[in-house]
Write an enzyme that holds these catalytic residues in place. Structure first.
Site: not given
Ligand code: MRU
Length: 346
Positions: A195, A236, A246
C-alpha cells in the site's frame, strides 16, 4: 483530492450504485468501479479494492443504503455480514451503524438513508480535513526547531484514498506542502500488498511532494542515521488505554522511534476510537490468506502479471495488522486537536 485536475473522493454514491476508485489497480491504472449489490461491496472491501479504515467505514454506510434500495429492507444478517468482512478497523461498524440505526429507528425511506450515509461520509471527510490542520501545527513546530526539510516516515497508506478525502497521517503532510513548508516522505513499501509503494507514493507524486520508497526494514537504520524527524501513521482501532492497531510493521517503527528519540504520532478521526475495549490485546487481528505473501503482482511489458515467490508447498502466516502500545505514542492527532495521551482526549 485531484487526479488529472478533477476532484475525486475515493468512494461515493450515485443513482443505485456505490462508486469506488479501484485501489487494487493503482498506481498503473486509474479505474472506477460501480458496485450495485451488498455482495459486490463486501467483495470489494475483502479484496482491498477499497481499503483504509475511514474509507471502508464510508463504503459500509453506502452499502447499507444500497441494500435498502435493492430489497426494501435491511436484515440483520446483511448488516452482520458487512461489519464482519474486515474485523480490525472499527470504522466499518461505525459507518454501517450510521445507516442501519437510522433504518431501525423507523426511518425506512431511501432518501433518509441516503442522507444518513452522506452525512456520515461528509463528517468523516471533515474530520480528516481538521486532522490535516491540527497535524500541520506539529510539523510547523518541528520545522521551527530543525530549520530544514522535514523527513517524515509513514507506513501503509493513510492518505485520501484510505479516507474518502484528505487522509489521516498524510493530511498534515498535504497541508504542510500546500503551505510551502518543505517536507520529504520516507514511504515504507508495506509488504505484502504494498500500500505504501503503490498508493502513498502515487498520492505524493500527484501532489508533487518529494518522497522515497524504502523497504519495510529500513526505518530503524534511517532513524539511527538521524534521517527521520517524525513518524506519522494512521490507525484502524484505538482502544481505551491508547493502544492501537495499524498495518503490520507499525509496532516495529514505534519501537525504533522510541529508541532514537524520534516523535511517533498517530492520526485518526473519533470513529476509529473504540472505548468498549480496554487494551490492544483484545483487538481482533485480521489474518489474511498466505497467497498474499506467496504471490507478487506487478506490470511486465504493460501487462499485469502475478509471480510466485515460493512454491505452494511452503507454509506461510499473514497477519494484516499489529498492535502498538500507548506508551510508544507521542501524540494522537484527531479532528478535535492534538493529545499527548488518550486520557487527555477522553
Ligand atoms: O489493510 P488496509 O490497507 O486496509 O490497512 C490500512 C491501514 O492499516 C491504514 O494505516 C489505516 O487504515 C489507517 S488509514 C487512514
Amino acid at each position: 483530492m485531484k487526479v488529472n485536475n478533477k476532484h475525486y473522493r475515493s468512494v461515493w454514491a450515485e443513482k443505485n450504485a456505490v462508486i469506488i476508485i479501484n485501489q487494487q489497480k493503482l498506481p498503473f491504472e486509474f479505474e472506477l468501479l460501480r458496485l450495485t449489490t451488498l455482495d459486490e461491496v463486501i467483495e470489494a472491501i475483502k479484496t482491498l479494492k477499497v481499503r483504509g479504515a475511514p474509507a471502508i467505514g464510508i463504503t459500509a454506510a453506502w452499502a447499507m443504503w444500497l441494500e435498502f434500495i435493492n430489497n426494501g429492507t435491511i436484515d440483520k444478517t446483511a448488516y452482520q455480514k458487512l461489519i464482519q468482512c474486515r474485523p480490525t478497523a472499527v470504522n466499518i461498524k461505525r459507518g454501517a451503524d450510521a445507516v442501519y440505526h437510522t433504518f431501525l429507528n423507523q426511518t425506512q425511506q431511501a432518501k433518509q438513508l441516503w442522507q444518513a450515509a452522506q452525512q456520515f461520509a461528509d463528517s468523516e471527510i471533515e474530520a480528516c480535513k481538521l486532522i490535516g490542520q491540527h497535524g500541520y501545527k506539529l510539523l510547523q513546530q518541528l520545522y521551527k526547531e530543525k530549520q530544514k526539510t522535514l523527513n517524515i516516515l509513514t507506513h501503509c497508506n493513510a492518505g485520501w484514498l484510505a479516507c474518502g478525502d484528505y487522509g489521516t497521517a498524510l493530511a498534515p503532510i498535504f497541508e504542510a506542502h500546500s503551505n510551502g513548508l518543505p517536507v520529504h516522505v520516507w514511504v515504507d513499501e508495506t509488504r505484502p500488498l504494498n500500500q505504501g509503494a503503490r498508493l502513498t507514493a502515487w498520492e505524493l507524486a500527484n501532489e508533487q511532494i518529494p518522497f522515497d520508497i524504502i523497504s519495510d526494514n529500513s526505518g530503524a537504520l534511517l532513524m539511527m542515521l538521524n534521517k527521520v524527524d517524525a513518524v506519522m501513521v494512521g490507525a484502524d482501532r484505538i482502544v481505551k488505554n491508547g493502544d492501537f492497531a495499524n498495518k503490520i510493521g507499525t509496532y516495529q517503527k514505534a519501537l525504533a522511534a522510541r529508541e532514537h528519540h524520534v516523535p511517533f504520532w498517530v492520526a485518526a478521526p473519533h470513529t476509529t476510537f473504540d472505548l468498549s475495549i480496554d487494551n490492544g490485546l483484545q483487538i481482533p487481528i485480521e489474518q489474511r490468506h498466505g497467497n498474499e505473501l506467496q504471490f507478487i503482482s506487478g506490470m511486465y511489458q504493460q501487462q499485469r502479471i502475478e509471480i510466485a515467490l515460493f512454491p505452494n508447498s511452503f507454509s506461510s502466516v499473514n497477519h494484516a495488522f499489529d498492535i502498538t502500545p500507548a506508551s510508544l505514542v507521542n501524540a494522537y492527532i484527531t479532528e478535535k486537536g492534538i493529545f499527548e495521551n488518550i486520557k487527555s482526549w477522553l
